[in-house]
Design an enzyme around this catalytic site. Structure first.
Site, PDB file in Angstrom:
ATOM      1  N   SER A  42       0.992  -1.186  -0.206  1.00  0.00           N
ATOM      2  CA  SER A  42      -0.184  -0.007   0.056  1.00  0.00           C
ATOM      3  C   SER A  42       0.930   1.194  -0.144  1.00  0.00           C
ATOM      4  O   SER A  42       1.974   1.013   0.048  1.00  0.00           O
ATOM      5  CB  SER A  42      -0.898   0.038   1.375  1.00  0.00           C
ATOM      6  OG  SER A  42      -0.173   0.149   2.465  1.00  0.00           O
ATOM      7  N   LYS A  43       0.066   2.295   0.002  1.00  0.00           N
ATOM      8  CA  LYS A  43       0.943   3.713  -0.159  1.00  0.00           C
ATOM      9  C   LYS A  43       1.906   3.661   1.074  1.00  0.00           C
ATOM     10  O   LYS A  43       3.146   4.706   0.664  1.00  0.00           O
ATOM     11  CB  LYS A  43       0.007   4.791   0.022  1.00  0.00           C
ATOM     12  CG  LYS A  43      -0.664   5.216  -1.472  1.00  0.00           C
ATOM     13  CD  LYS A  43      -1.322   6.414  -1.199  1.00  0.00           C
ATOM     14  CE  LYS A  43      -2.415   6.868  -2.356  1.00  0.00           C
ATOM     15  NZ  LYS A  43      -3.699   7.426  -2.256  1.00  0.00           N
ATOM     16  N   ARG A  44       1.625   3.253   2.046  1.00  0.00           N
ATOM     17  CA  ARG A  44       2.815   3.505   3.293  1.00  0.00           C
ATOM     18  C   ARG A  44       3.995   2.752   2.893  1.00  0.00           C
ATOM     19  O   ARG A  44       5.123   3.068   3.444  1.00  0.00           O
ATOM     20  CB  ARG A  44       2.263   3.158   4.477  1.00  0.00           C
ATOM     21  CG  ARG A  44       1.910   1.679   4.600  1.00  0.00           C
ATOM     22  CD  ARG A  44       0.951   1.408   6.137  1.00  0.00           C
ATOM     23  NE  ARG A  44       0.787   0.340   6.109  1.00  0.00           N
ATOM     24  CZ  ARG A  44       1.304  -0.868   6.446  1.00  0.00           C
ATOM     25  NH1 ARG A  44       2.759  -0.558   6.625  1.00  0.00           N
ATOM     26  NH2 ARG A  44       1.053  -1.938   6.422  1.00  0.00           N
TER      27      ARG A  44
END
Ligand code: GLU
Length: 466
Positions: A237-239
């Site tokens: 994911s984005k993180r």
């Protein structure tokens, strides 16, 4: 039979690497079998779908070079057909109206949960012959007996008993079709032979197969691709950093490097790491896709990117470099003063991304604001204005502005002034680049050109003398 595959994203966000890998595998499978590859935009969720996301999908596919063989289709353009099929299912007794209220279904769910049962619709309206109203949904009549076996090309056989599946809603109260219905209708009408998609859809597959069977439609083969994880084992994911395809472009990756990285995420062909597109098409096979999740490794991608910067034809890198120069305000399409093929050759050893390459090339186009303090302190010592003046005179006299001649000027100046080569080359480098880092001095001079070189030498002389 023509192999036909599709990539069917929902335009509810950016095209992320997981979607791009699904698209790549579907595309490769179609290309390998001289088949057809379709892009189908699944935009029936009107609240979450956006035009911006549709554009991001088009842009991502184009940047990656994953071309489709028909105009992209939009599910929102196909509502009459879904309605027709829902009507057919009702007519043939494979679907029914259900007026169970939300509250009723919620109570049922709570009771089932309390009894530690799997929450599912109890079939109350299944044989109740309800007629249509503005409160009725339409449910598919899942067979009670038997089981569905998916002969998954990646995961192997997966068997699910029909009694595990409840009667799913295929049309909402206002008549709009649900996901499982629209996918089935499109896969059938588009004559999809291989459904290649993420394994988050595995639970939908037996339901879709039951609907296809009710419609007497041929069944496609299925290949469910495992998830992509971040370095900490959680779903990517984005993180974890960049996840959208266009962000990889923005961060200076070559599409070919990203494709090569993605194809190896869960697929292998012996020990081979580097694949041209043609080699991917030649060797790709769904049987060689690993059923287990794979981990996204940014360092490996960076390594691949450097590999492609080093080994691609420089002329193939040029358009990408032009794009990145544009992103930092340099219009290399208009300003043709720098030989871009030579620039790529000169910079690629030390640059792992195109962002680095563009930034490291800025001084060829634009005057730098200030000298790097440390480099200037070291290189501009007493007497170096004299060295730079000697160089300036010699460069001004040069008839041909070429690497060899430029090298000779530096060498001859050092000899004339009885100085080591470094004592001449380093002030020169800082004078023309603003810092002590550049490709070899003769190449840097050749790329910069006579006019800019002379002007920068004069600037440095004045700076030292000030
Ligand atoms: N639209 C679905 C998604 O974006 C994919 C459906 C499918 O491939 O069958 O997850």
């Amino acid at each position: 039979m023509t192999v036909t595959t599709r990539f069917a994203p929902s335009p509810t966000g950016y095209l992320h690497v997981g979607g791009a890998r699904t698209a790549l595998f579907s595309w490769l499978y179609a290309r390998k079998h001289n088949g057809t590859f379709i892009l189908r935009i699944e935009d029936t969720d009107l609240e979450r779908s956006t035009q911006e996301s549709v554009q991001a999908i088009f842009d991502g596919m184009e940047w990656l070079g994953l071309n489709y063989d028909t105009e992209p289709t939009f599910q929102t353009h196909n509502f009459p057909r879904y309605k027709e099929i829902i009507g057919k299912l009702l007519q043939t007794g494979h679907a029914y109206y259900c007026d169970c209220s939300k509250e009723e279904l919620e109570t049922l769910r709570e009771q089932q949960m309390a009894a530690k049962e799997k929450p599912r619709y109890n079939g109350k309206c299944r044989d109740a012959h309800k007629s249509q109203s503005d409160k009725t949904v339409i449910r598919f009549k899942t067979p009670i007996e038997g089981a569905i076996t998916i002969a998954d090309l990646v995961k192997g056989d997966i068997t699910v008993a029909n009694k595990e599946l409840d009667d799913l809603v295929i049309a909402r109260t206002e008549g709009s079709p649900t996901y499982n219905l629209t996918v089935v209708v499109d896969d059938m009408d588009m004559k999809i032979t291989h459904v290649i998609r993420g394994d988050d859809h595995i639970n939908n597959t037996p339901r879709q197969i039951n609907i296809l069977k009710a419609l007497n439609a041929p069944l496609p083969e299925y290949a469910h691709l495992p998830m992509i994880l971040g370095s900490d084992g959680a779903r990517l994911s984005k993180r974890h950093g960049a996840v959208s395809v266009m962000q990889f472009r923005d961060e200076g990756y070559l599409p070919q490097a990203l494709l090569n990285y993605l194809v190896r995420l869960g697929w292998s062909h012996g020990d081979q790491e580097i694949f041209s597109i043609d080699e991917m098409i030649e060797h790709f096979d769904l049987n060689d896709v690993n059923g287990a999740a794979s981990t996204f490794n940014m360092e490996k991608l960076l390594w691949l990117n450097h590999h492609y910067l080093m080994h691609s034809e420089p002329s193939e890198i040029v358009p990408h470099l032009i794009w990145h120069l544009g992103a930092i305000g340099i219009d290399a399409n208009t300003d043709k003063s720098v030989d871009l093929v030579e620039l790529v050759k000169a910079q690629r050893e030390r640059c792992k991304t195109l962002v680095e390459m563009a930034n490291a090339s800025r001084y060829f186009y634009q005057e730098f604001e200030t000298y790097d303090e440390k480099s200037a302190k070291k290189a501009f010592s007493e007497g170096s204005d004299n060295v730079l003046s000697e160089l300036k005179t010699a460069f001004a006299d040069l008839q041909t502005w070429e690497k060899e001649a430029l090298h000779d000027v530096v060498k001859n100046t050092a000899e004339k002034l009885e100085l080591g080569l470094g004592k001449v080359a380093q002030p020169l480098r800082v004078a023309i680049c603003g810092s002590g880092v550049s490709p070899s001095i003769d190449i840097t001079l050749a790329l910069l050109g006579k006019e800019k070189t002379l002007a920068r030498l004069q600037r440095a002389i004045s700076h030292i003398q000030a």
